[in-house]
Design a protein around this motif. Structure first.
Motif, PDB file in Angstrom:
ATOM      1  N   ASN A 523     -57.089 -34.697  32.101  1.00 43.03           N
ATOM      2  CA  ASN A 523     -57.932 -34.304  33.228  1.00 43.03           C
ATOM      3  C   ASN A 523     -59.414 -34.274  32.900  1.00 43.03           C
ATOM      4  OD1 ASN A 523     -55.708 -33.781  35.074  1.00 43.03           O
ATOM      5  ND2 ASN A 523     -55.234 -32.063  33.711  1.00 43.03           N
ATOM      6  N   GLY A 524     -59.760 -34.473  31.651  1.00 40.66           N
ATOM      7  CA  GLY A 524     -61.159 -34.504  31.264  1.00 40.66           C
ATOM      8  C   GLY A 524     -61.852 -33.171  31.473  1.00 40.66           C
ATOM      9  N   GLU A 525     -63.143 -33.235  31.782  1.00 38.98           N
ATOM     10  CA  GLU A 525     -63.921 -32.011  31.967  1.00 38.98           C
ATOM     11  C   GLU A 525     -63.930 -31.535  33.416  1.00 38.98           C
ATOM     12  OE1 GLU A 525     -68.250 -32.243  31.673  1.00 38.98           O
ATOM     13  OE2 GLU A 525     -68.076 -34.404  31.316  1.00 38.98           O
ATOM     14  N   PHE A 526     -63.028 -32.084  34.227  1.00 35.49           N
ATOM     15  CA  PHE A 526     -63.011 -31.734  35.647  1.00 35.49           C
ATOM     16  C   PHE A 526     -62.081 -30.555  35.954  1.00 35.49           C
ATOM     17  CE2 PHE A 526     -64.252 -36.175  35.338  1.00 35.49           C
ATOM     18  CZ  PHE A 526     -65.412 -36.189  36.095  1.00 35.49           C
ATOM     19  N   VAL A 527     -61.548 -29.914  34.916  1.00 33.68           N
ATOM     20  CA  VAL A 527     -60.734 -28.704  35.079  1.00 33.68           C
ATOM     21  C   VAL A 527     -61.349 -27.599  34.234  1.00 33.68           C
ATOM     22  CG1 VAL A 527     -58.619 -29.978  35.556  1.00 33.68           C
ATOM     23  CG2 VAL A 527     -59.194 -29.414  33.195  1.00 33.68           C
ATOM     24  N   ASP A 528     -61.108 -26.364  34.610  1.00 33.22           N
ATOM     25  CA  ASP A 528     -61.617 -25.226  33.846  1.00 33.22           C
ATOM     26  C   ASP A 528     -61.072 -25.278  32.425  1.00 33.22           C
ATOM     27  OD1 ASP A 528     -62.975 -24.321  36.027  1.00 33.22           O
ATOM     28  OD2 ASP A 528     -61.425 -22.883  36.641  1.00 33.22           O
ATOM     29  N   GLY A 529     -61.985 -25.115  31.462  1.00 28.03           N
ATOM     30  CA  GLY A 529     -61.582 -25.143  30.060  1.00 28.03           C
ATOM     31  C   GLY A 529     -61.291 -26.526  29.529  1.00 28.03           C
TER      32      GLY A 529
END
Length: 700
Positions: A523-529
């Motif tokens: 998910n890359g940096e598009f999810v929290d954490g």
């Protein structure tokens, strides 16, 4: 006087042994540096597996050797061009033995440069004696049934020093004599007309200063019978050529910026009454002149030129008395480069090497995807890829790569035997690939322009495809591309996957400096954490590699000297950011050698105990001005243990080698069935597309 004598015999194991006046060295042993480390090589297993790497421009050379006849009554009138070599591999740097077009030359047809002899009517070239342990042979010259040549098989005993030295052997069997003093470096030999004297471009015993546009060599002369009686006849110069026994012509860059031919007179019996002689400039400013070859009458020189408004290097003949130039190759092949002319003993023929031309009638006409290269370590196999940034699939049956960054950009895949070829991503510039170690259907890459600033938009991409589509005869494969980094975050590149396939470490310029970050692999940096920072500071941390054991991440950095963007060392850090340390490859902390390291493209062996990288530790092996463009001609491959011990050199040539990948897992790759010239080979057409050195400019 003492000669550095060597002869070949056979040890009890059947391997050749090198006998010197002081020791016996196994010629099949790895090329190992003598450095500050004292660890015994028996303490560690020998690295094994398969290494694939790229070489700047080399796959496109297609060099063959050609000759033209000079007419006796009209010395500037030329006969038709004849090809003297057979179109196999690359063939270059030849020398005439007679006026019947017998030549010795260098060819890489066996996976490393070796010497061959051919003449008109000979069905195939004859192999000449060579040093079995040498990865580099160059500039053969024959005199009195001996071959004089450059080889790079002896470690000089310290880093940042070329291994190139002058040797001779009988032409019919290996009877090796070292003519360069131990600890010194010589290039580009030439033998006087009588055979009594030898001239070289010599670096002496100095360490390499880091330069390569023009090497800081001197013209050194010594009697063939007394090689220890060396005399520096002129400071600054390369590529000497003799007229008689008393005059040497050579090239160097003049103070006005033009490469020019110079002359120096040699005193009788090599007795100088003062400092080295002052050289006289022979060719005028306004054009570049390189790699001279003097004709036997002393009235003419042949050399290669670069002129204003011309894009190609051509051979010309220069009349010394009238100071007039006569074109040789431009009228024949105006749109091809021609290199390193040589003339027959009676000046009946002139020769040179160039791209052989397109079409199957010219010899090899296809560039294989993979090409075997001689390895100095027996359990380690080495292959040159006609591409960049290779990455193995988890079981080693496929290789992902970037073909180039301009007309054929994107991400492609071929079988690990070099056959077939599929395109996963096309029409977008991509570089530096990482195949997921747990998912055969996922490859990570960098999408965007290469070699750009920290602020340029480059993104980490996850490419997903169906592995069952990698069948048939190749072609385009449907894939889904998912961007893992935000567009406004600057230059995100050089992904490397964790062994569990869950995380990606990469380099990002989002802070204004290029440091390392770890991102969620799905998910890359598009999810929290989904994103966390690994390193931080006003320096460059780049090209990370995650250890297959999962415990360490290796990378290149200039954090020890952030103001110098040219020198990089190897560092390792744990994935949680702790225990960051430098791997001391060239020397201990603070040493002069360590300051000079330029190390990049680091990757791990499968067991996580060895590091593979490209570096400048062995200096320059040949005069770069005599070759097509190499951005960093000192770039060679090395391996070292995690503790900095066991440094071993894997390549040694005149090229820039880099972007390696190392497969050591699972079953051994099937390299016995490499597709090199078979009917199902899916290589590129050989077109001779390479550049002149970009640092040679006519805008002076």
């Amino acid at each position: 006087m003492l000669r550095h004598l060597m002869r070949i015999t056979t040890g009890s194991s059947g391997s050749p042994l090198l006998l010197t006046n002081t020791n016996i060295v196994n010629l099949h042993s790895p090329l190992t540096f003598h450095s500050h480390h004292t660890h015994s090589q028996m303490d560690h297993p020998i690295p094994k597996g398969t290494i694939i790497f790229s070489t700047v421009g080399r796959s496109n050379y297609g060099f063959d050797i050609f000759s033209l006849q000079l007419q006796p009554q009209q010395p500037t009138t030329l006969g038709p061009e004849h090809r003297l070599t057979d179109g196999v591999s690359i063939n270059f740097n030849a020398h005439f033995l007679d006026d019947n077009q017998t030549i010795v030359f260098v060819s890489e047809r066996t996976g490393s440069p070796r010497f061959y002899l051919t003449r008109p009517g000979l069905s195939s070239p004859k192999s000449l004696p060579f040093v079995p342990s040498s990865l580099f042979h160059d500039r053969p010259v024959v005199n009195n049934d001996r071959v004089y040549f450059i080889s790079a098989h002896e470690d000089p005993g310290r880093l940042f020093k070329s291994w190139s030295a002058l040797y001779s052997t009988r032409i019919d069997e290996l009877d090796l004599t070292r003519l360069t003093p131990l600890g010194s470096v010589d290039y580009s030999p030439a033998i006087s007309q009588s055979g009594k004297f030898i001239a070289v471009a010599s670096y002496g015993s100095r360490s390499w200063g880091g330069e390569f546009h023009e090497l800081n060599t001197d013209i050194v002369v010594f009697p063939e019978s007394d090689p220890d009686n060396r005399v520096t006849v002129c400071e600054r110069g390369g590529w000497p050529t003799w007229f008689g026994d008393s005059v040497i012509y050579f090239h160097r860059q003049a103070e006005d910026g033009w490469w020019s031919i110079f002359r120096v007179d040699i005193p009788a019996n090599l007795k100088l009454s003062g400092p080295p002689n002052t050289a006289t400039r022979v060719t005028p400013p306004g054009l570049h002149c390189f790699t001279p070859a003097a004709m036997h009458d002393g009235k003419r020189l042949a050399f290669a030129t670069r002129r204003r408004g011309k894009n190609f290097r051509h051979v010309e003949i220069f009349d010394i008395e009238s100071e007039t130039f006569h074109p040789v190759t431009e009228t024949l092949n105006p749109n091809l480069h021609h290199y390193n002319p040589f003339v027959s003993p009676g000046s009946k023929f002139i020769g040179y090497h160039r791209f052989r031309g397109t079409g199957s009638t010219q010899g090899e006409s296809t560039i294989p995807n993979l090409n075997p290269v001689l390895s100095p370590i027996k359990p380690l196999k080495m292959l040159r890829i006609n591409a960049s940034f290779p990455s193995f699939s988890p079981n080693g049956d496929f290789i992902a790569f970037n073909h180039n960054f301009d007309t054929n950009s994107g991400v492609k895949v071929f079988k690990s035997n070099g056959s077939k070829r599929w395109t996963l991503l096309k029409g977008r510039t991509a570089f530096y690939n990482a195949w997921s170690p747990t998912e055969k259907h996922v490859i990570y890459t960098s999408v965007g322009p290469i070699f750009q600033s920290a602020q340029a938009t480059v993104q980490i991409a996850r490419i997903k495809f169906d592995p069952s589509d990698l069948n048939g005869d190749g072609g385009d494969v449907k894939s889904d591309v998912k961007i893992l980094t935000k567009e406004e975050t600057g230059n995100n590149a050089f992904p490397s996957c964790s062994p569990d396939g869950k995380s990606i470490v990469f380099r990002s310029g989002r802070s204004g400096f290029k440091n390392l970050y770890i991102v969620d692999a799905v998910n890359g940096e598009f999810v929290d954490g989904g994103l966390r920072r690994l390193t931080e500071g006003p320096w460059i941390d780049t090209m990370p590699s995650w250890s297959p054991k999962g415990d360490l991440i290796a990378f290149s950095s200039n954090r020890h000297n952030p103001d110098d963007v040219a020198t990089f060392g190897i560092y390792v850090v744990k994935p949680d950011g702790s225990d960051l340390r430098r791997i001391h490859v060239a020397g201990s902390e603070g040493s002069d050698d360590m300051v000079g390291e330029r190390i990049n493209h680091v990757c791990f062996s499968e067991d996580g105990e060895w590091l593979l990288f490209t570096a400048n530790l062995g200096g320059v092996t040949a005069e770069p001005v005599a070759w097509p463009n190499q951005f960093q001609p000192y770039g060679d491959l090395y391996v070292v243990r995690l503790d900095g011990s066991g440094l071993r050199r894997l390549t040694c040539n005149a090229y820039e080698n880099g972007t390696p990948a190392w497969y050591t897992g699972g079953e051994e790759l099937d390299l016995e069935h490499l597709c090199l010239r078979s009917e199902d080979e899916d290589g590129d057409e050989l077109r001779g597309e390479f550049e002149e050195p970009l640092w040679i400019s006519c805008d002076i």
